[in-house]
Design a protein around this motif. Structure first.
Motif: not given
Length: 222
Positions: A14-16, A48-55, A125-133
């Protein structure tokens, strides 16, 4: 190929695209243990700055294939690569070259697969994958809305838009968008509607009415 791995990684995290994904280096990845289970933790820093996420777990296989294709680091095991905190970019070709973006390659990939536009004629677009996630996470019922907002680094209020387009978010939200507090209450109500409608969606009864990204198309890429 690198462009398909790039798209898969976006789908599983879900990353940009661009601002977060193209800057990703191998030393931004680390193992994280919780309740005896190993997860991949990813540090991203962008809009929006840094963050940790879990894949999600399938993202690990994507990264392992990328690692195996990059000639300057393929002599290391994947665990050694993470332990040594290699500073090379993740998304690059076997030669080490990283293109400025994968936007054009992704567009050609969609066009070749007949997926360039969704059922409503909107171009993906590639950004569509963020919404799909985000959509898949909500539909699965595996994550609550506030955990998802932390993972994607967005205010939970933003997701009222996504829930509004799902078939089981049956309450109009326009009158309740005047404040974040009202948006949070709407989320709690809509999320309950969402979870109660998961089974009918899985059976395919509501799929033809789905107004967000067509999740079936992207599942075929796994």
């Amino acid at each position: 190929v690198s462009q398909s791995r790039y798209a898969q990684f976006l789908l599983y995290t879900g990353i940009r695209q661009g601002t977060e994904a193209m800057r990703l280096c191998w030393h931004h990845l680390a193992w994280h243990w919780a309740d005896g289970q190993r997860y991949l933790r990813v540090w991203v820093d962008g809009k929006t700055g840094g963050r940790w996420l879990i894949a999600r777990h399938p993202a690990i296989e994507v990264l392992e294939r990328l690692h195996a294709s990059q000639r300057d680091i393929q002599h290391l095991s994947f665990d050694e690569l993470l332990a040594q905190r290699c500073r090379h970019r993740v998304f690059r070709f076997g030669s080490g070259y990283q293109p400025r973006s994968f936007i054009g390659a992704f567009r050609r990939l969609l066009k070749d697969g007949g997926l360039l536009e969704d059922h409503a004629g909107r171009r993906r677009t590639l950004y569509s994958l963020r919404h799909t996630y985000a959509t898949l996470a909500l539909v699965s019922g595996e994550v609550d809305i506030h955990t998802l907002s932390r993972q994607m680094h967005l205010d939970p209020f933003v997701y009222t838009t996504l829930l509004y387009h799902l078939p089981f978010a049956d309450k109009p939200l326009g009158a309740q968008r005047s404040s974040k507090a009202a948006g949070k209450r709407t989320f709690q109500k809509s999320y309950g509607d969402l979870t109660s409608g998961v089974q009918s969606l899985k059976r395919g009864n509501d799929r033809k009415h789905f107004k967000g990204p067509d999740i079936r198309d992207y599942r075929d890429w796994e």
